[in-house]
Design an enzyme around this catalytic site. Structure first.
Site, PDB file in Angstrom:
ATOM      1  N   CYS A 222      12.533   0.862  12.355  1.00  0.00           N
ATOM      2  CA  CYS A 222      11.106   1.118  12.136  1.00  0.00           C
ATOM      3  C   CYS A 222      10.267   0.515  13.249  1.00  0.00           C
ATOM      4  O   CYS A 222       9.198   1.023  13.589  1.00  0.00           O
ATOM      5  CB  CYS A 222      10.650   0.507  10.804  1.00  0.00           C
ATOM      6  SG  CYS A 222      11.107   1.460   9.346  1.00  0.00           S
TER       7      CYS A 222
ATOM      8  N   ARG B 206      -2.684   4.410   6.741  1.00  0.00           N
ATOM      9  CA  ARG B 206      -2.028   4.834   7.978  1.00  0.00           C
ATOM     10  C   ARG B 206      -2.715   6.046   8.607  1.00  0.00           C
ATOM     11  O   ARG B 206      -2.441   6.384   9.764  1.00  0.00           O
ATOM     12  CB  ARG B 206      -0.556   5.156   7.718  1.00  0.00           C
ATOM     13  CG  ARG B 206       0.223   4.024   7.050  1.00  0.00           C
ATOM     14  CD  ARG B 206       1.660   3.955   7.486  1.00  0.00           C
ATOM     15  NE  ARG B 206       1.785   3.597   8.891  1.00  0.00           N
ATOM     16  CZ  ARG B 206       2.960   3.436   9.506  1.00  0.00           C
ATOM     17  NH1 ARG B 206       4.082   3.608   8.845  1.00  0.00           N
ATOM     18  NH2 ARG B 206       3.009   3.114  10.788  1.00  0.00           N
TER      19      ARG B 206
ATOM     20  N   GLU C  15       5.269  12.165  10.022  1.00  0.00           N
ATOM     21  CA  GLU C  15       5.537  10.730  10.050  1.00  0.00           C
ATOM     22  C   GLU C  15       6.249  10.277  11.320  1.00  0.00           C
ATOM     23  O   GLU C  15       6.798   9.179  11.385  1.00  0.00           O
ATOM     24  CB  GLU C  15       6.361  10.346   8.816  1.00  0.00           C
ATOM     25  CG  GLU C  15       5.665  10.637   7.499  1.00  0.00           C
ATOM     26  CD  GLU C  15       4.647   9.573   7.091  1.00  0.00           C
ATOM     27  OE1 GLU C  15       4.951   8.372   7.205  1.00  0.00           O
ATOM     28  OE2 GLU C  15       3.550   9.956   6.640  1.00  0.00           O
TER      29      GLU C  15
ATOM     30  N   HIS D  66      11.642   7.754   4.400  1.00  0.00           N
ATOM     31  CA  HIS D  66      11.835   8.409   5.694  1.00  0.00           C
ATOM     32  C   HIS D  66      13.328   8.645   5.902  1.00  0.00           C
ATOM     33  O   HIS D  66      14.167   7.914   5.375  1.00  0.00           O
ATOM     34  CB  HIS D  66      11.332   7.531   6.853  1.00  0.00           C
ATOM     35  CG  HIS D  66       9.852   7.385   6.918  1.00  0.00           C
ATOM     36  ND1 HIS D  66       9.224   6.197   7.222  1.00  0.00           N
ATOM     37  CD2 HIS D  66       8.859   8.284   6.736  1.00  0.00           C
ATOM     38  CE1 HIS D  66       7.909   6.359   7.215  1.00  0.00           C
ATOM     39  NE2 HIS D  66       7.669   7.610   6.923  1.00  0.00           N
TER      40      HIS D  66
ATOM     41  N   LEU E  76       0.798  -1.222   0.000  1.00  0.00           N
ATOM     42  CA  LEU E  76       0.000   0.000   0.000  1.00  0.00           C
ATOM     43  C   LEU E  76       0.831   1.272   0.000  1.00  0.00           C
ATOM     44  O   LEU E  76       0.298   2.357  -0.179  1.00  0.00           O
ATOM     45  CB  LEU E  76      -0.910   0.009   1.234  1.00  0.00           C
ATOM     46  CG  LEU E  76      -1.925  -1.138   1.328  1.00  0.00           C
ATOM     47  CD1 LEU E  76      -2.573  -1.154   2.703  1.00  0.00           C
ATOM     48  CD2 LEU E  76      -2.973  -1.009   0.236  1.00  0.00           C
ATOM     49  N   SER E  77       2.138   1.153   0.214  1.00  0.00           N
ATOM     50  CA  SER E  77       2.952   2.332   0.482  1.00  0.00           C
ATOM     51  C   SER E  77       3.805   2.727  -0.714  1.00  0.00           C
ATOM     52  O   SER E  77       4.963   2.331  -0.833  1.00  0.00           O
ATOM     53  CB  SER E  77       3.846   2.070   1.709  1.00  0.00           C
ATOM     54  OG  SER E  77       4.409   3.265   2.161  1.00  0.00           O
TER      55      SER E  77
END
Length: 447
Positions: free
Chosen positions: A372, A139, A175, A251, A22-23
């Site tokens: 993470c 998210r 984030e 990130h 999904l990212s």
């Protein structure tokens, strides 16, 4: 100055762990889309990491998973009827939305919040701001439970302040700790907080990526610094290199990691490397600390190798003798360039003198490595005594959770299984039992 320890709160992988891809911008996540996952193995791998670090004497705790599937989101998007009806219709009409409702991404607690220890804040409390994560549908609803969980664990307002997430608009895309690093002489001393952003909402001329989205804005980072009451002289805002965002560095913690007075980073991490280092050095001198910068040249490790191995998504952990251990995923040892670099790093006589590696393939295939999986929270002795104790990793808790995972988690999950009403029932039963294990009644709002 108070003595403090850095607790790592690792995300406990939930029973719906799956690969939905999904990212957009996360290369690992996208490359494993729709393959079968193993939720049981994922949870056990994460627990093994927590246990091993706790056994070594590192302060280790966990954050519980979020409730899945997210029926509130599904119903808000027009899927009606019984739970089974909602799942069936969502799978039939929009399987990607169903996948969003079943997202396993809360396991990456580096995205849960940004944390400023009490030594840095205006009121001497530890401040948390849950990340709004508004760049991705799957998210964007996490902050509600993240805030609820943080307030359950850090409920004593004498010591802790848990803020609501920033407004969920593009201008304040946030984030969490994945774009935040704290540098200091020791965990209990005043520190320098480094915020790394990918774009500037109100300045279209500022550097920005062209291919993949920049998820963190300068405006969001500045807002968090204000909420936490940080000293401007000890706060640095740095622009991430937009070219590396477009190479899958979604990130900052995929290209840089810091701990204590050490910043371990790739030479392409920042838009203006020299300016960032100068600002950090000046700010750290102001708190009586000296920056140790470990710069990794592109000639030794390419950005592609860094992304593939998640070298910089490792954990830097302080040891009692003043040296540091680097917690790496197994993939670092399987990448020739990275393995060669790490061998040289440990032999160099610098602060990093040990490698600790773990098999985290279930997380890595979904696009997240050791860093993470954890949220760092520096706590004084009084603060650690004031937080909820039942989430601290012990041998007894480890054994209980291994048994719990064995009881509730499947060892094979495919995209089509998300339509199975029984999976939703299993997930809810697992979390109800978990709230009893962790002594957190009412943690989930399942209405």
């Amino acid at each position: 100055m108070h003595t403090a320890r850095e607790f790592n709160f690792d995300g406990l992988v939930g029973p719906s762990h799956n690969y939905a891809g999904l990212s957009f911008g996360n290369v690992a996540s996208f490359s494993n889309v729709k393959s079968a996952s193993n939720p049981r193995q994922a949870a056990l791998q994460g627990l093994a990491k927590m246990r091993a670090l706790a056994q070594r004497g590192f302060a280790q705790a966990l954050l519980p998973p979020q409730a899945r599937p997210n029926f509130r989101m599904l119903r808000s998007l027009g899927f009606t009827g019984s739970d089974a009806d909602v799942l069936a219709r969502a799978y039939r009409e929009s399987p990607v939305i169903l996948a969003c409702a079943y997202s396993a991404s809360p396991m990456w607690t580096a995205n849960a919040a940004t944390v400023s220890p009490s030594a840095d804040t205006f009121d001497g409390r530890t401040h948390f701001t849950a990340a709004n994560l508004n760049n991705k549908l799957h998210r964007s609803d996490e902050h509600a439970q993240s805030t609820r969980t943080l307030r359950a664990l850090f409920s004593n307002e004498q010591f802790f302040a848990v803020h609501d997430a920033l407004p969920p608009t593009p201008a304040f895309g946030d984030e969490g700790a994945a774009n935040h690093t704290r540098l200091t002489a020791s965990h209990g001393a005043k520190g320098v907080e480094l915020f790394v952003y990918g774009r500037v909402e109100f300045d279209p001329s500022a550097p920005a990526p062209k291919k993949y989205p920049a998820r963190q804005t300068l405006e969001a980072s500045q807002a968090i610094a204000r909420l936490h009451g940080l000293d401007a002289a000890r706060t640095v805002f740095a622009s991430q290199n937009p070219a590396v965002i477009d190479q899958g560095v979604f990130h900052n913690d995929v290209i840089a990691v810091g701990n204590g007075n050490v910043l371990f980073y790739h030479d392409q991490a920042f838009h203006d490397e020299k300016a960032v280092l100068n600002q950090l050095r000046v700010a750290m001198e102001g708190v009586g600390a000296q920056l140790t910068a470990i710069r990794v040249d592109t000639g030794l490790v390419s950005v592609a190798d860094a992304v593939a191995s998640y070298l910089f998504n490792s954990q830097l952990l302080s040891k009692p003798d003043g040296t540091m251990a680097l917690v790496i995923p197994q993939e670092c040892q399987e990448n020739q360039a990275v393995a060669r670099y790490l061998e040289q790093l440990v032999a160099s006589g610098g602060p990093v003198d040990e490698l600790i590696h773990f098999d985290l393939r279930q997380s890595m295939r979904n696009g997240g490595g050791p860093a993470c999986l954890r949220l760092r929270v520096a706590l004084t002795e009084a603060e650690s005594a004031a937080m909820h104790q039942k989430v601290i990793m012990t041998e007894a808790l480890y054994a209980t959770l291994v048994e719990w995972v064995g009881k509730y988690y499947r060892d094979h999950l495919e995209p089509k299984d998300l339509a199975d009403p029984q999976l939703a029932i299993e997930c809810q039963a697992a979390l109800e039992e978990l709230t009893r294990i962790l002594a957190l009644p009412g943690l989930y709002d399942l209405t």
